[in-house]
Design a protein around this motif. Structure first.
Motif, PDB file in Angstrom:
ATOM      1  N   ASP A 127     -49.435   8.748 -31.500  1.00  0.00           N
ATOM      2  CA  ASP A 127     -48.651   9.826 -30.891  1.00  0.00           C
ATOM      3  C   ASP A 127     -48.050   9.318 -29.587  1.00  0.00           C
ATOM      4  O   ASP A 127     -48.780   8.818 -28.717  1.00  0.00           O
ATOM      5  N   ASN A 128     -46.732   9.438 -29.444  1.00  0.00           N
ATOM      6  CA  ASN A 128     -46.076   9.048 -28.187  1.00  0.00           C
ATOM      7  C   ASN A 128     -45.307  10.258 -27.681  1.00  0.00           C
ATOM      8  O   ASN A 128     -44.079  10.330 -27.767  1.00  0.00           O
ATOM      9  N   ARG A 129     -46.069  11.227 -27.169  1.00  0.00           N
ATOM     10  CA  ARG A 129     -45.431  12.460 -26.709  1.00  0.00           C
ATOM     11  C   ARG A 129     -44.538  12.206 -25.503  1.00  0.00           C
ATOM     12  O   ARG A 129     -43.557  12.916 -25.288  1.00  0.00           O
ATOM     13  N   THR A 130     -44.870  11.196 -24.688  1.00  0.00           N
ATOM     14  CA  THR A 130     -44.061  10.914 -23.491  1.00  0.00           C
ATOM     15  C   THR A 130     -42.630  10.573 -23.883  1.00  0.00           C
ATOM     16  O   THR A 130     -41.667  11.172 -23.374  1.00  0.00           O
ATOM     17  N   LEU A 131     -42.479   9.629 -24.812  1.00  0.00           N
ATOM     18  CA  LEU A 131     -41.142   9.234 -25.263  1.00  0.00           C
ATOM     19  C   LEU A 131     -40.475  10.367 -26.025  1.00  0.00           C
ATOM     20  O   LEU A 131     -39.277  10.642 -25.830  1.00  0.00           O
ATOM     21  N   ILE A 250     -28.257   7.267 -18.227  1.00  0.00           N
ATOM     22  CA  ILE A 250     -29.360   7.981 -18.888  1.00  0.00           C
ATOM     23  C   ILE A 250     -29.722   7.300 -20.204  1.00  0.00           C
ATOM     24  O   ILE A 250     -30.908   7.096 -20.524  1.00  0.00           O
ATOM     25  N   LEU A 251     -28.696   6.932 -20.974  1.00  0.00           N
ATOM     26  CA  LEU A 251     -28.950   6.279 -22.266  1.00  0.00           C
ATOM     27  C   LEU A 251     -29.639   4.936 -22.091  1.00  0.00           C
ATOM     28  O   LEU A 251     -30.494   4.552 -22.892  1.00  0.00           O
ATOM     29  N   ARG A 252     -29.273   4.199 -21.041  1.00  0.00           N
ATOM     30  CA  ARG A 252     -29.922   2.898 -20.801  1.00  0.00           C
ATOM     31  C   ARG A 252     -31.379   3.090 -20.404  1.00  0.00           C
ATOM     32  O   ARG A 252     -32.255   2.311 -20.805  1.00  0.00           O
ATOM     33  N   LEU A 253     -31.654   4.124 -19.619  1.00  0.00           N
ATOM     34  CA  LEU A 253     -33.046   4.393 -19.243  1.00  0.00           C
ATOM     35  C   LEU A 253     -33.876   4.747 -20.479  1.00  0.00           C
ATOM     36  O   LEU A 253     -35.012   4.270 -20.644  1.00  0.00           O
ATOM     37  N   LEU A 254     -33.300   5.599 -21.345  1.00  0.00           N
ATOM     38  CA  LEU A 254     -34.017   5.965 -22.571  1.00  0.00           C
ATOM     39  C   LEU A 254     -34.188   4.757 -23.500  1.00  0.00           C
ATOM     40  O   LEU A 254     -35.247   4.589 -24.129  1.00  0.00           O
ATOM     41  N   SER A 255     -33.162   3.931 -23.590  1.00  0.00           N
ATOM     42  CA  SER A 255     -33.246   2.731 -24.436  1.00  0.00           C
ATOM     43  C   SER A 255     -34.326   1.787 -23.925  1.00  0.00           C
ATOM     44  O   SER A 255     -35.067   1.171 -24.708  1.00  0.00           O
ATOM     45  N   ALA A 256     -34.439   1.649 -22.609  1.00  0.00           N
ATOM     46  CA  ALA A 256     -35.473   0.796 -22.030  1.00  0.00           C
ATOM     47  C   ALA A 256     -36.863   1.359 -22.340  1.00  0.00           C
ATOM     48  O   ALA A 256     -37.814   0.609 -22.611  1.00  0.00           O
TER      49      ALA A 256
END
Length: 790
Positions: A127-131, A250-256
């Motif tokens: 489970d990766n609730r954080t992501l 934002i997309l780069r942060l999520l991709s990282a």
């Protein structure tokens, strides 16, 4: 396993069916790569997983796989530092949610119904609730980046909306101005190149200032940005560039963040693919009406009513075959189009399916073997070039099989030795069969050669078989008959079709005497087989009838035992209540005796009172004592009691003498120093007064109050009217209830149904009736009503 052989046995078509039942692209990819296993433990593990999934499918209708996507390419791009688009991030978030939901589903179901293997796989899902929560908070279900993804993005979009409102308001004022409206093609505001414009007629271009961004196809309309809104549009353009930059950030942060959890996510995808693949096998098993086979690694096959999975259930003929116990080789003979090739393919295909962890379309109790390899030389002769090329093609394939096979292999030959001279072909076929049989392989071969019938007859561990042919209809039945060699039906078929009997007799004369004897022997065997099958079917029907009667008898006995236990429990409860009442009365009497002894100073001793109380305590029945049950179940005789008789007061366990009778129900009894009235039913005669009794007394003394030993369980009302029948039924039910009967039968006949309807209406209201039903087959049918008493 050789892919050509799997294609020959149509295993690839079964895999295609399996792929269709997978819910996700991950599961489809996993299913398309399915291969049989040669390890018994692995095959059992696969079948156990399929069995657990089939249980889930039966109880819950399947497992939830919604939202799960194949995001492996997105994970790879995130690993190497690429920026994922909103749709890819949305798919990753949906996959995380779908995996978590599937894990919860299997965990909760495991608590109700054990599915340890599936639960073990689900437990490995991380489970990766954080992501998941981060993606859901930034991107909506339509793959659009939300305003709340960052405070800066929210501020920029708020300014953009305000600026767009001001521009539209300015242009709307211009459109509504009469002097400008006449120069417009339409009274509206539109967008060209991300800038707000208005449609102006081409002839008014010189009258209208501003920048031209576009024109219509006809050239009659120009889309002009007025000078008054140029600065405002420029401001909007700057804000939109800032929005794009913030969205990219934002997309780069999520991709990282995705790259950080790429390995656990990839592992989750493998587990989800495995679960979807397992449930696809369960759905395929349901679609094919398949069952779980028992597996072994000792070369034993026992297929019960096996069906080829690619042939319609309405047209396929089930196959019964056993191999590897008393015989390791089966030689199937018979004419073309009899189903020999289908039988051969069914044996091979069901073995491959079981080794792949798939259920097989056969009856429960079928057994299959885990072979190290399955080899097959199966092909339609008409599809191969004739003469030498046919024989050469078959021999090339057979040589490869002889080179690679082991004693733990299954070998399947179709028309062994075909395509060359019959004499040489049959001799070569016998040599090949002998070589493979001596190696210890399991083998099934089909052939036209009659010489192979004699070979199978003479060899230990080899048995003949044939495809049944109905000589009456001149058509095959497609049933495999193990132990009976195929016979040539050419003469019979020719005769049925009208060929001259003279020609047929002449042809028979050309056949050798040995061959005629063989054909005669086969005909006798087939006749005996048909007779044995008919007798077996009759025996089976009788056995089923006996089993049905046995089940009915056991049910009746169970209901009788329940009724008996119920009555015993009721009697014991009544006995407890009676003893408790007697104890209370005795305590009162003892207290009264003490008071009298103190007042009259008589000799009533305490130890006698204690002894009396002890005897009362011993009178309490033990609920589980079978001896007391047996004793209490036997009725006691009642005797006529008169003055002077010695009696036992059962409630007090005290003996005394009858002084006089007080009415019909009571008697005055002398108990030591006191007299008391006692109910006659509480008295038991110990010895009668030694004096002559009147004849009436003698008659009364012989009366017994007990149940008739020959209690009826049936009441026949046929020929009576409804009113008389109801009176008889009422009396019959009372007697049956008093006789502790649990079930009785009322025979009213079928007739017009008036008597049956009236009686059943009366039974609905009767106080002793628990339930009733119409008689079953063997009980009288609708002519009898079976009544269960309370």
């Amino acid at each position: 396993m050789n892919r050509k052989i799997m294609h020959t046995l149509e295993y690839t078509k079964v895999v295609e069916l399996l792929v269709q039942h997978a819910s996700t692209s991950l599961g489809k990819d996993k299913a398309s790569q399915l291969q049989p296993s040669g390890e018994l433990d692995e095959v059992k593990r696969r079948l156990t997983a399929t069995d657990e999934a089939a249980k889930v499918d039966r109880l819950k209708g399947g497992a939830p796989f919604g939202g799960i996507r194949d995001v492996r390419s997105a994970l790879h791009r995130a690993r190497i530092g690429g920026m994922l688009n909103p749709q890819e991030l949305n798919d990753i978030g949906g996959t995380l949610f779908g995996g978590r939901r599937l894990k919860r589903f299997l965990t909760e179901l495991h608590e109700e119904t054990p599915i340890p293997l599936l639960q073990g796989v689900a437990e490995l899902l991380e489970d990766n609730r954080t992501l998941e929560d981060k993606i859901k908070s930034c991107i909506d279900d339509n793959a659009h980046v939300l305003d709340q993804a960052s405070p800066e993005l929210g501020r920029i979009r708020s300014e953009i909306r305000s600026g767009e409102g001001r521009v539209r308001e300015k242009l709307d004022q211009m459109v509504r101005t009469p002097s400008i409206a006449k120069m417009l093609q339409d009274a509206l505001v539109t967008i060209r190149n991300d800038r707000y414009v208005i449609p102006v007629k081409a002839e008014y271009r010189s009258h209208f200032g501003g920048m031209i961004h576009d024109q219509s196809a006809s050239g009659a309309t120009l889309f002009i940005e007025p000078e008054s809104v140029v600065q405002m549009n420029n401001k909007l353009r700057e804000l939109k560039l800032k929005e794009e930059a913030e969205v990219e950030k934002i997309l780069r942060l999520l991709s990282a963040l995705v790259a950080e959890f790429a390995d656990p996510l990839a592992n989750n995808l493998d587990l989800l693919a495995e679960l979807d693949f397992i449930f696809a096998k369960a759905v395929l098993a349901r679609e094919l009406k398949s069952t779980l086979p028992m597996m072994n690694d000792r070369g034993f096959l026992k297929i019960k009513k096996g069906r080829h999975p690619l042939i319609s259930r309405d047209s396929v003929v089930p196959l019964d075959v056993e191999l590897g116990n008393q015989y390791s080789t089966i030689i199937i003979t018979g004419p073309n189009t009899g189903g020999k090739t289908v039988a051969l393919k069914t044996i091979g295909l069901l073995s491959l399916m079981a080794m792949s962890g798939l259920f097989v379309p056969a009856e429960d109790g079928s057994q299959l073997c885990v072979f190290d390899a399955i080899y097959a030389d199966i092909g339609d002769e008409q599809s191969i070039e004739q003469n030498l090329s046919t024989f050469s093609s078959h021999m090339t394939n057979i040589i490869g099989i002889l080179r690679d096979m082991t004693p733990k292999s299954l070998v399947l030959f179709d028309e062994l030795g075909a395509g060359t001279d019959p004499a040489e072909g049959s001799a070569l076929a016998i040599s090949i069969l002998e070589y493979i049989h001596n190696m210890g392989c399991r083998m099934v071969a089909t052939t036209h050669y009659s010489e192979l019938k004699a070979y199978a007859y003479d060899r230990k561990g080899v048995i003949n078989a044939s495809m049944e042919f109905d000589i009456q209809t001149l058509s095959p039945t497609y049933r495999l008959l193990v132990g009976v060699p195929g016979r040539s039906n050419a003469f019979a078929i020719a005769e049925r079709l009208g060929l001259s009997r003279r020609i047929i007799e002449h042809a028979r004369g050309q056949v050798g005497e040995e061959d005629q004897r063989v054909e005669s022997m086969i005909a006798t065997l087939e006749e005996n087989r048909l007779t044995a099958e008919a007798e077996r079917n009759t025996a089976t029907e009788l056995r089923q009838e006996v089993e049905a009667l046995k089940r009915k008898l056991e049910e009746e006995r169970r209901r009788f035992d329940e009724q008996r236990e119920k009555l015993l429990a009721k009697a014991e409860q009544e006995a407890r209540e009676a003893v408790a009442k007697a104890r209370r009365e005795a305590e009162e009497i003892i207290a009264e005796l003490r008071r009298m002894a103190m007042e009259e100073r008589t000799g009533v001793k305490d130890h006698r009172l204690t002894e009396a109380r002890r005897r009362l305590d011993q009178a309490v029945p033990e609920l589980t004592n079978k001896m007391k049950r047996t004793a209490s179940s036997q009725p006691k005789k009642a005797a006529v009691i008169g003055p002077g008789d010695e009696v036992l007061v059962t409630s007090l366990n005290q003996k005394g003498h009858v002084v006089e009778l007080s009415g019909d129900a009571e008697a005055v009894v002398q108990l030591g120093i006191m007299k008391m009235k006692v109910a006659k039913v509480d008295l038991q005669l110990v010895s009668a007064k030694a004096e002559a009794k009147t004849p009436q007394q003698k008659v009364a003394a012989g009366v017994k109050r007990t149940r008739d030993d020959n209690v009826r369980t049936e009441l026949d009302l046929r020929g009576q009217n409804l009113e008389e029948s109801i009176m008889e039924v009422d009396r019959f039910l009372d007697e049956s209830f008093l006789s502790n009967l649990g079930q009785v039968y009322i025979i009213h006949g079928k007739g017009t149904g008036v008597l049956r309807t009236g009686i059943q209406e009366y039974l609905k209201k009767h106080k002793h009736v628990k339930s009733y039903r119409t008689g079953n087959y063997g009980e009288g049918g609708t002519g009898v009503t079976v009544v269960e008493l309370k």
